[in-house]
Each structure stands twice: as structure tokens, then as C-alpha cells.
Design a protein around this motif. Structure first.
Motif, PDB file in Angstrom:
ATOM      1  N   MET A   1       0.717  -1.030   0.181  1.00 10.04           N
ATOM      2  CA  MET A   1       0.486  -0.055  -0.127  1.00 10.04           C
ATOM      3  C   MET A   1       0.885   1.048   0.053  1.00 10.04           C
ATOM      4  SD  MET A   1      -2.950   1.699   2.534  1.00 10.04           S
ATOM      5  CE  MET A   1      -4.354   1.619   2.236  1.00 10.04           C
ATOM      6  N   SER A   2       0.417   1.806  -1.168  1.00  2.00           N
ATOM      7  CA  SER A   2       1.526   3.165  -0.940  1.00  2.00           C
ATOM      8  C   SER A   2       0.445   4.665   0.033  1.00  2.00           C
ATOM      9  CB  SER A   2       1.485   4.027  -2.265  1.00  2.00           C
ATOM     10  OG  SER A   2       0.120   4.336  -3.019  1.00  2.00           O
ATOM     11  N   VAL A   3       1.651   5.385   0.406  1.00  3.46           N
ATOM     12  CA  VAL A   3       0.969   6.465   1.286  1.00  3.46           C
ATOM     13  C   VAL A   3       1.260   7.287   0.383  1.00  3.46           C
ATOM     14  CG1 VAL A   3       2.139   7.867   3.426  1.00  3.46           C
ATOM     15  CG2 VAL A   3       2.961   5.327   2.962  1.00  3.46           C
ATOM     16  N   ASP A   4       0.082   8.227   0.712  1.00  2.19           N
ATOM     17  CA  ASP A   4       0.968  10.045  -0.495  1.00  2.19           C
ATOM     18  C   ASP A   4      -0.424  11.108   0.643  1.00  2.19           C
ATOM     19  OD1 ASP A   4       0.410  11.575  -1.914  1.00  2.19           O
ATOM     20  OD2 ASP A   4      -0.552  11.009  -3.494  1.00  2.19           O
ATOM     21  N   VAL A   5       0.370  11.839   1.459  1.00  2.07           N
ATOM     22  CA  VAL A   5      -0.485  12.570   2.317  1.00  2.07           C
ATOM     23  C   VAL A   5      -0.003  14.081   2.109  1.00  2.07           C
ATOM     24  CG1 VAL A   5      -0.341  13.412   4.281  1.00  2.07           C
ATOM     25  CG2 VAL A   5       0.135  11.034   4.343  1.00  2.07           C
ATOM     26  N   LEU A   6      -1.101  15.091   1.536  1.00  2.00           N
ATOM     27  CA  LEU A   6      -0.085  16.290   0.807  1.00  2.00           C
ATOM     28  C   LEU A   6      -1.551  16.749   1.948  1.00  2.00           C
ATOM     29  CD1 LEU A   6      -1.210  18.500  -1.202  1.00  2.00           C
ATOM     30  CD2 LEU A   6      -2.801  17.596  -1.493  1.00  2.00           C
ATOM     31  N   THR A   7      -1.046  18.389   2.106  1.00  3.88           N
ATOM     32  CA  THR A   7      -1.496  19.518   3.749  1.00  3.88           C
ATOM     33  C   THR A   7      -1.038  20.426   2.754  1.00  3.88           C
ATOM     34  OG1 THR A   7      -0.243  17.736   5.244  1.00  3.88           O
ATOM     35  CG2 THR A   7      -1.452  19.532   6.160  1.00  3.88           C
ATOM     36  N   GLU A   8      -2.506  21.875   2.917  1.00  6.82           N
ATOM     37  CA  GLU A   8      -1.644  22.698   2.146  1.00  6.82           C
ATOM     38  C   GLU A   8      -2.815  23.863   3.943  1.00  6.82           C
ATOM     39  OE1 GLU A   8      -4.055  22.015  -1.593  1.00  6.82           O
ATOM     40  OE2 GLU A   8      -5.211  21.510   0.274  1.00  6.82           O
ATOM     41  N   ILE A   9      -1.613  25.015   2.986  1.00  6.92           N
ATOM     42  CA  ILE A   9      -2.440  26.698   4.486  1.00  6.92           C
ATOM     43  C   ILE A   9      -1.906  27.242   3.725  1.00  6.92           C
ATOM     44  CG2 ILE A   9       0.196  26.553   5.018  1.00  6.92           C
ATOM     45  CD1 ILE A   9      -0.902  26.987   7.938  1.00  6.92           C
ATOM     46  N   VAL A  10      -2.228  28.514   3.793  1.00  4.73           N
ATOM     47  CA  VAL A  10      -2.044  30.141   3.428  1.00  4.73           C
ATOM     48  C   VAL A  10      -1.481  30.392   4.608  1.00  4.73           C
ATOM     49  CG1 VAL A  10      -3.290  31.781   2.460  1.00  4.73           C
ATOM     50  CG2 VAL A  10      -4.175  29.886   1.621  1.00  4.73           C
ATOM     51  N   ILE A  11      -0.175  30.913   4.126  1.00  2.66           N
ATOM     52  CA  ILE A  11       0.234  31.980   4.941  1.00  2.66           C
ATOM     53  C   ILE A  11       0.187  33.367   4.879  1.00  2.66           C
ATOM     54  CG2 ILE A  11       2.982  32.124   5.793  1.00  2.66           C
ATOM     55  CD1 ILE A  11       2.995  29.546   5.311  1.00  2.66           C
ATOM     56  N   ASP A  12       0.384  34.905   5.659  1.00  5.68           N
ATOM     57  CA  ASP A  12       0.114  35.911   5.105  1.00  5.68           C
ATOM     58  C   ASP A  12       1.832  36.165   4.579  1.00  5.68           C
ATOM     59  OD1 ASP A  12      -1.327  38.446   4.147  1.00  5.68           O
ATOM     60  OD2 ASP A  12      -1.135  38.426   5.959  1.00  5.68           O
ATOM     61  N   ARG A  13       2.114  35.819   4.253  1.00  6.31           N
ATOM     62  CA  ARG A  13       3.432  36.413   3.765  1.00  6.31           C
ATOM     63  C   ARG A  13       3.241  36.498   2.806  1.00  6.31           C
ATOM     64  NH1 ARG A  13       6.712  39.629   6.260  1.00  6.31           N
ATOM     65  NH2 ARG A  13       8.371  38.534   6.589  1.00  6.31           N
ATOM     66  N   PRO A  14       4.979  37.212   1.319  1.00  7.43           N
ATOM     67  CA  PRO A  14       4.881  36.960   0.280  1.00  7.43           C
ATOM     68  C   PRO A  14       5.891  35.809  -0.445  1.00  7.43           C
ATOM     69  CG  PRO A  14       5.365  39.415   0.634  1.00  7.43           C
ATOM     70  CD  PRO A  14       5.295  38.567   2.151  1.00  7.43           C
ATOM     71  N   VAL A  15       5.132  35.241  -1.379  1.00  5.30           N
ATOM     72  CA  VAL A  15       5.791  34.052  -1.819  1.00  5.30           C
ATOM     73  C   VAL A  15       6.866  33.636  -1.733  1.00  5.30           C
ATOM     74  CG1 VAL A  15       6.318  32.398  -3.840  1.00  5.30           C
ATOM     75  CG2 VAL A  15       4.251  33.390  -3.461  1.00  5.30           C
TER      76      VAL A  15
END
Length: 145
Positions: free
Chosen positions: A1-15
Motif C-alpha cells: 500500500m502506498s502512502v500519499d499525504v497532501l497538506t495545505e495552508i495559506v501563509i500571510d507572507r509573500p511567496v
């Protein structure tokens, strides 16, 4: 079984601020709770081919592994891979402008073998929780500057 974990966020700072900090492996112990140390095996800064040794603690175990940077697009994408041990892993970061801040994703994926393959669902859930905490910590660090 493969593992694939995606986590996302928005940070209030420039790229460039978010990618510059998060994309520098030397900063990993500051925002990843489980990473204890980072040692460059090749001279910094990060470029394709750079190798970085990490020591971490995860699910009660000490893990030592070396990532190699396999893709780097400044302020957009960083991909690191390791092929050693029972759980070969790829970690990727992506950054893009979102309003006045930065959308960041953190993705871990791999193909565990042996005993690790049996524990894959537990590992994926633990990674998801840890990654969410780590991105929240990164957000707090960068937004307080």
C-alpha cells in the motif's frame, strides 16, 4: 500500500519569504516538530543534486535518512527523495501567490515495504496530523516576523 499525504495552508507572507524559509533545509528543525537535526552532505545552498541528512523522531522511532533534491524551481517547487531504508519517500513543497499571501502545499508520498507496508494507514494518518501541525507552526513563525 502506498502512502500519499497532501497538506495545505495559506501563509500571510509573500511567496519569496515563505519559499525562501521553508525551502531551506537548514530551517527544517525550526518548524518541523519531529526533525531533530539537519546536516548538509553537499555545500549549501539547495540546488538539484544537493544531499541533506536528517534525523527525526516519528511514531516513537528514531529515523536517519538522506534526501536528495531532484527538482527545484525557485519560489515555486522543491522536490526531495530518499531511496534508503524500508520506506522510500518523496517530499515536495509548492508555493504560489494567493492574495497578499502564499498558498503552500506539503506532500509526502512513498512505497513502504516489509513491516512498514502493514502500518501504512497508521503512518499516513500520523503524517497528516504532524504535517498540519508543522505547517501551522511555519505559518506562526513567518507571520510573527
Amino acid at each position: 500500500m502506498s502512502v500519499d499525504v497532501l497538506t495545505e495552508i495559506v501563509i500571510d507572507r509573500p511567496v519569496d519569504v515563505v519559499s525562501g524559509y521553508a525551502g531551506d533545509p537548514s530551517n527544517a528543525p525550526n518548524w518541523y516538530t519531529n526533525i531533530e537535526s539537519v546536516v548538509w552532505e553537499t555545500p549549501p545552498p539547495a540546488t538539484v543534486g544537493s544531499r541533506i541528512a536528517f534525523v527525526a523522531h516519528f511514531l516513537g522511532r528514531r529515523l536517519a535518512y538522506t534526501y536528495e533534491i531532484v527538482e527545484l524551481i525557485a519560489s515555486q517547487r522543491l522536490v526531495m527523495r530518499t531511496a534508503q531504508g524500508p520506506f522510500p519517500m518523496e517530499t515536495s513543497y509548492e508555493w504560489m501567490a494567493e492574495g497578499s499571501g502564499t498558498y503552500m502545499s506539503l506532500r509526502n508520498r512513498g512505497e513502504p515495504s516489509g513491516f512498514a507496508s502493514i502500518a501504512a494507514p497508521v503512518m499516513a494518518a500520523a503524517m497528516r496530523r504532524a504535517n498540519a501541525k508543522d505547517l501551522a507552526r511555519l505559518k506562526s513563525l513567518l507571520e510573527s516576523r
